[in-house]
Design a protein around this motif. Structure first.
Motif, PDB file in Angstrom:
ATOM      1  N   GLY A 103       1.066  -0.971  -0.434  1.00  0.00           N
ATOM      2  CA  GLY A 103      -0.064   0.300  -0.068  1.00  0.00           C
ATOM      3  C   GLY A 103       0.760   1.069  -0.088  1.00  0.00           C
ATOM      4  O   GLY A 103       0.728   2.481  -0.583  1.00  0.00           O
ATOM      5  N   GLU A 104       2.043   1.105   0.646  1.00  0.00           N
ATOM      6  CA  GLU A 104       2.729   2.101   0.212  1.00  0.00           C
ATOM      7  C   GLU A 104       3.476   2.926  -0.684  1.00  0.00           C
ATOM      8  O   GLU A 104       4.163   2.078  -1.414  1.00  0.00           O
ATOM      9  CB  GLU A 104       4.127   2.165   1.862  1.00  0.00           C
ATOM     10  N   SER A 105       3.708   4.279  -1.104  1.00  0.00           N
ATOM     11  CA  SER A 105       4.562   4.216  -2.689  1.00  0.00           C
ATOM     12  C   SER A 105       5.889   3.995  -2.584  1.00  0.00           C
ATOM     13  O   SER A 105       6.362   3.842  -2.172  1.00  0.00           O
ATOM     14  CB  SER A 105       4.141   6.096  -2.581  1.00  0.00           C
ATOM     15  N   PRO A 106       5.797   2.715  -3.599  1.00  0.00           N
ATOM     16  CA  PRO A 106       7.001   2.385  -3.759  1.00  0.00           C
ATOM     17  C   PRO A 106       8.062   3.484  -4.690  1.00  0.00           C
ATOM     18  O   PRO A 106       9.686   2.908  -4.511  1.00  0.00           O
ATOM     19  CB  PRO A 106       6.640   0.926  -4.176  1.00  0.00           C
ATOM     20  N   HIS A 107       7.520   4.052  -5.196  1.00  0.00           N
ATOM     21  CA  HIS A 107       8.449   5.395  -5.694  1.00  0.00           C
ATOM     22  C   HIS A 107       9.162   6.174  -4.328  1.00  0.00           C
ATOM     23  O   HIS A 107       9.875   6.446  -5.060  1.00  0.00           O
ATOM     24  CB  HIS A 107       7.190   5.913  -6.797  1.00  0.00           C
ATOM     25  N   GLY A 108       7.870   6.350  -3.535  1.00  0.00           N
ATOM     26  CA  GLY A 108       8.920   6.845  -2.479  1.00  0.00           C
ATOM     27  C   GLY A 108       9.991   6.704  -2.271  1.00  0.00           C
ATOM     28  O   GLY A 108      10.595   7.492  -1.482  1.00  0.00           O
ATOM     29  N   THR A 109       9.754   4.988  -1.668  1.00  0.00           N
ATOM     30  CA  THR A 109      10.725   4.357  -0.832  1.00  0.00           C
ATOM     31  C   THR A 109      11.951   4.520  -1.935  1.00  0.00           C
ATOM     32  O   THR A 109      13.018   5.037  -1.250  1.00  0.00           O
ATOM     33  CB  THR A 109      10.144   2.883  -1.261  1.00  0.00           C
ATOM     34  N   ALA A 110      11.611   4.662  -3.285  1.00  0.00           N
ATOM     35  CA  ALA A 110      13.018   4.763  -3.599  1.00  0.00           C
ATOM     36  C   ALA A 110      13.563   6.163  -4.457  1.00  0.00           C
ATOM     37  O   ALA A 110      14.763   6.037  -4.009  1.00  0.00           O
ATOM     38  CB  ALA A 110      12.626   4.227  -5.306  1.00  0.00           C
ATOM     39  N   LEU A 111      12.447   6.879  -4.106  1.00  0.00           N
ATOM     40  CA  LEU A 111      13.645   8.500  -4.379  1.00  0.00           C
ATOM     41  C   LEU A 111      14.246   8.793  -2.983  1.00  0.00           C
ATOM     42  O   LEU A 111      14.910   9.325  -2.883  1.00  0.00           O
ATOM     43  CB  LEU A 111      12.386   9.135  -4.338  1.00  0.00           C
ATOM     44  N   ASP A 112      13.348   8.054  -1.776  1.00  0.00           N
ATOM     45  CA  ASP A 112      14.109   8.340  -0.088  1.00  0.00           C
ATOM     46  C   ASP A 112      15.413   7.115  -0.860  1.00  0.00           C
ATOM     47  O   ASP A 112      16.812   8.122   0.178  1.00  0.00           O
ATOM     48  CB  ASP A 112      13.665   7.819   0.441  1.00  0.00           C
ATOM     49  N   ALA A 113      15.603   6.428  -1.227  1.00  0.00           N
ATOM     50  CA  ALA A 113      17.010   5.763  -0.952  1.00  0.00           C
ATOM     51  C   ALA A 113      17.931   6.745  -2.315  1.00  0.00           C
ATOM     52  O   ALA A 113      19.132   6.412  -1.844  1.00  0.00           O
ATOM     53  CB  ALA A 113      16.849   3.942  -1.357  1.00  0.00           C
ATOM     54  N   LEU A 114      17.449   6.846  -3.067  1.00  0.00           N
ATOM     55  CA  LEU A 114      18.612   7.529  -3.937  1.00  0.00           C
ATOM     56  C   LEU A 114      18.690   9.673  -3.579  1.00  0.00           C
ATOM     57  O   LEU A 114      20.032   9.416  -3.366  1.00  0.00           O
ATOM     58  CB  LEU A 114      17.601   8.205  -5.535  1.00  0.00           C
ATOM     59  N   TYR A 115      17.721   9.732  -2.841  1.00  0.00           N
ATOM     60  CA  TYR A 115      18.213  10.553  -2.122  1.00  0.00           C
ATOM     61  C   TYR A 115      18.756  10.824  -0.976  1.00  0.00           C
ATOM     62  O   TYR A 115      20.150  11.486  -0.707  1.00  0.00           O
ATOM     63  CB  TYR A 115      17.031  11.424  -1.488  1.00  0.00           C
ATOM     64  N   ASN A 116      20.034   9.535  -0.304  1.00  0.00           N
ATOM     65  CA  ASN A 116      20.123   9.265   0.938  1.00  0.00           C
ATOM     66  C   ASN A 116      21.220   8.263   0.352  1.00  0.00           C
ATOM     67  O   ASN A 116      21.963   8.161   1.348  1.00  0.00           O
ATOM     68  CB  ASN A 116      19.223   8.538   2.129  1.00  0.00           C
ATOM     69  N   ARG A 117      21.464   8.493  -0.667  1.00  0.00           N
ATOM     70  CA  ARG A 117      22.654   7.583  -1.339  1.00  0.00           C
ATOM     71  C   ARG A 117      22.672   6.170  -1.243  1.00  0.00           C
ATOM     72  O   ARG A 117      23.682   5.441  -1.381  1.00  0.00           O
ATOM     73  CB  ARG A 117      23.394   8.352  -0.539  1.00  0.00           C
ATOM     74  N   LEU A 118      21.597   5.944  -1.031  1.00  0.00           N
ATOM     75  CA  LEU A 118      21.866   4.149   0.021  1.00  0.00           C
ATOM     76  C   LEU A 118      21.017   3.842  -1.867  1.00  0.00           C
ATOM     77  O   LEU A 118      21.558   2.248  -1.810  1.00  0.00           O
ATOM     78  CB  LEU A 118      20.479   3.868   0.353  1.00  0.00           C
ATOM     79  N   ALA A 119      21.015   3.597  -2.613  1.00  0.00           N
ATOM     80  CA  ALA A 119      20.704   3.168  -4.119  1.00  0.00           C
ATOM     81  C   ALA A 119      21.819   4.196  -5.049  1.00  0.00           C
ATOM     82  O   ALA A 119      21.894   5.536  -5.033  1.00  0.00           O
ATOM     83  CB  ALA A 119      19.697   2.558  -4.433  1.00  0.00           C
ATOM     84  N   ASP A 120      22.302   4.163  -6.423  1.00  0.00           N
ATOM     85  CA  ASP A 120      22.172   4.322  -6.890  1.00  0.00           C
ATOM     86  C   ASP A 120      21.322   5.152  -7.934  1.00  0.00           C
ATOM     87  O   ASP A 120      22.193   6.189  -9.151  1.00  0.00           O
ATOM     88  CB  ASP A 120      24.396   4.127  -7.983  1.00  0.00           C
ATOM     89  N   GLY A 121      20.538   4.229  -8.359  1.00  0.00           N
ATOM     90  CA  GLY A 121      20.041   3.762  -9.639  1.00  0.00           C
ATOM     91  C   GLY A 121      18.555   3.023  -9.388  1.00  0.00           C
ATOM     92  O   GLY A 121      18.591   2.499  -8.550  1.00  0.00           O
ATOM     93  N   VAL A 122      17.949   3.364  -9.890  1.00  0.00           N
ATOM     94  CA  VAL A 122      16.521   2.903 -10.491  1.00  0.00           C
ATOM     95  C   VAL A 122      16.001   2.116 -11.127  1.00  0.00           C
ATOM     96  O   VAL A 122      15.643   2.689 -12.503  1.00  0.00           O
ATOM     97  CB  VAL A 122      15.017   3.207  -9.080  1.00  0.00           C
ATOM     98  N   ILE A 123      15.499   0.537 -11.156  1.00  0.00           N
ATOM     99  CA  ILE A 123      15.180   0.301 -12.140  1.00  0.00           C
ATOM    100  C   ILE A 123      13.022  -0.136 -12.335  1.00  0.00           C
ATOM    101  O   ILE A 123      13.023  -0.853 -10.771  1.00  0.00           O
ATOM    102  CB  ILE A 123      15.488  -0.760 -13.513  1.00  0.00           C
ATOM    103  N   ASN A 124      12.290   0.652 -12.497  1.00  0.00           N
ATOM    104  CA  ASN A 124      11.411   0.263 -12.685  1.00  0.00           C
ATOM    105  C   ASN A 124      10.518  -0.529 -12.854  1.00  0.00           C
ATOM    106  O   ASN A 124      10.271   0.081 -14.416  1.00  0.00           O
ATOM    107  CB  ASN A 124      10.750   1.802 -11.819  1.00  0.00           C
ATOM    108  N   LEU A 125       9.919  -1.525 -12.787  1.00  0.00           N
ATOM    109  CA  LEU A 125       8.582  -2.370 -13.536  1.00  0.00           C
ATOM    110  C   LEU A 125       7.330  -2.187 -12.963  1.00  0.00           C
ATOM    111  O   LEU A 125       6.515  -2.563 -13.127  1.00  0.00           O
ATOM    112  CB  LEU A 125       8.911  -4.485 -13.162  1.00  0.00           C
ATOM    113  N   ALA A 126       7.156  -1.549 -12.153  1.00  0.00           N
ATOM    114  CA  ALA A 126       5.528  -1.204 -11.286  1.00  0.00           C
ATOM    115  C   ALA A 126       4.409  -0.231 -12.355  1.00  0.00           C
ATOM    116  O   ALA A 126       5.274   0.817 -13.198  1.00  0.00           O
ATOM    117  CB  ALA A 126       5.628  -1.024  -9.345  1.00  0.00           C
ATOM    118  N   HIS A 127       3.545  -0.145 -11.926  1.00  0.00           N
ATOM    119  CA  HIS A 127       2.668   1.065 -12.458  1.00  0.00           C
ATOM    120  C   HIS A 127       3.389   1.873 -12.273  1.00  0.00           C
ATOM    121  O   HIS A 127       3.306   2.550 -10.410  1.00  0.00           O
ATOM    122  CB  HIS A 127       1.736   0.442 -11.546  1.00  0.00           C
TER     123      HIS A 127
END
Length: 330
Positions: A103-127
């Protein structure tokens, strides 16, 4: 352990973008005084804490790439992930799979990870909703959409021509003499599902056949049982279909299993066409006639586009070729 608030929560409370929150927290770019006060107030109210690991990596890389996966049980996504990993491994990156079905926004989670430098990039398969704020965020980030995409959004993607692929599937059934062709669709908040439905209707109209709403079923998911349930309703019609086009192989295989239980022969009584060409489709009996997607190539291409973005290079979006795979079910 108490769950800490996210940068996404701060942005919502302050009514600003995640990028603006990041600018305030990192003092990276000028922000007007009123906006800064709102962000700081939201940070204080929520008790948000910036990520220490993220700050330490501000000038470095995590060498982690996030892949947003809508359904871990669906073998279609597993094939794509294998394609992603085949490229990223050689480039020295590891991937982190993130469940995008909650139910939580997966894209918000991914943006969190990018802005906090926990991930360098995202490949999105979701809607991905056609949300102007989200789209404007990801346009500027190392982010690639795979299979599911927003046209003309400026966000790079790799996919196939889902509409044309569905036209090819239905045209094959028409060429085999079928006129009452049913559709088992899926959640049409997904663009790929909408396009496949459109392709089905276009092929029927081009053949001079008005699409019959009674022949369309939307499955509750893309798993095998959902396919079984959908075809059960179709076979209960006074004039049941002679052929079924399912928008995924899992739905098609579920449909065949239900038809067998009902004493219907495939393809003699009812032809069944799938979509994806999963490895199981070749060994299932009867072998599934389907539309083949280059699943591993989709993942590998998405990874190549993402790695190029991390090198400040821009590769164009790609539409890969599909193929009709004829076996025994239709």
């Amino acid at each position: 352990m108490k769950e800490l608030p996210s940068i996404n929560a701060v942005a919502k409370l302050a009514d600003v973008s995640i990028a603006t929150v990041s600018r305030v927290l990192n003092n990276s770019k000028p922000v007007n005084a009123d906006t800064r006060r709102r962000v700081e107030a939201a940070v204080a109210q929520l008790g948000y804490r910036t990520n220490a690991a993220g700050r330490s990596l501000a000038m470095a890389q995590s060498h982690l790439l996030m892949v947003l996966v809508p359904d871990f049980a669906n073998p279609f996504y597993a094939q794509i992930v294998q394609g992603v990993e085949s490229v990223t491994r050689q480039a020295g990156y590891k991937i982190v799979l993130t469940d995008a079905s909650g139910g939580e926004s997966p894209h918000g989670t991914a943006l969190d990870a990018l802005y906090n430098r926990l991930a360098d990039g995202v490949i999105n398969l979701a809607h991905l909703d056609d949300d102007a704020a989200i789209v404007s965020e990801v346009q500027q980030l190392p982010w690639v959409n795979c299979s599911e995409f927003l046209p003309d959004s400026g966000v790079p993607y790799v996919s196939i021509d889902h509409r044309q692929a569905a036209i090819d599937a239905v045209q094959y059934l028409l060429n085999r003499g079928h006129r009452r062709i049913a559709l088992i669709s899926a959640d049409e908040t997904y663009r790929w599902a909408r396009l496949r439905h459109e392709g089905y209707e276009l092929a029927m109209l081009r053949a001079g056949l008005a699409p019959d709403p009674a022949l369309v079923r939307t499955a509750s998911s893309t798993d095998y049982e959902a396919g079984s349930q959908a075809v059960g309703g179709l076979m209960a019609l006074l004039e049941p279909p002679t052929a079924v086009f399912a928008v995924s192989d899992t739905l098609a295989i579920g449909a065949i299993k239900a038809l067998r239980r009902a004493g219907r022969r495939v393809p003699d009584d009812v032809a069944v066409m799938g979509f994806d060409d999963l490895p199981l489709s070749a060994v299932f009996e009867p072998g599934l006639t389907t539309i083949g997607q280059p699943m591993r190539e989709l993942g590998a291409t998405a990874a190549e586009i993402l790695l190029a973005r991390l090198r400040d290079e821009r590769l164009p979006s790609r539409t890969l070729a599909h193929q009709l795979v004829v076996r025994d079910s239709a």
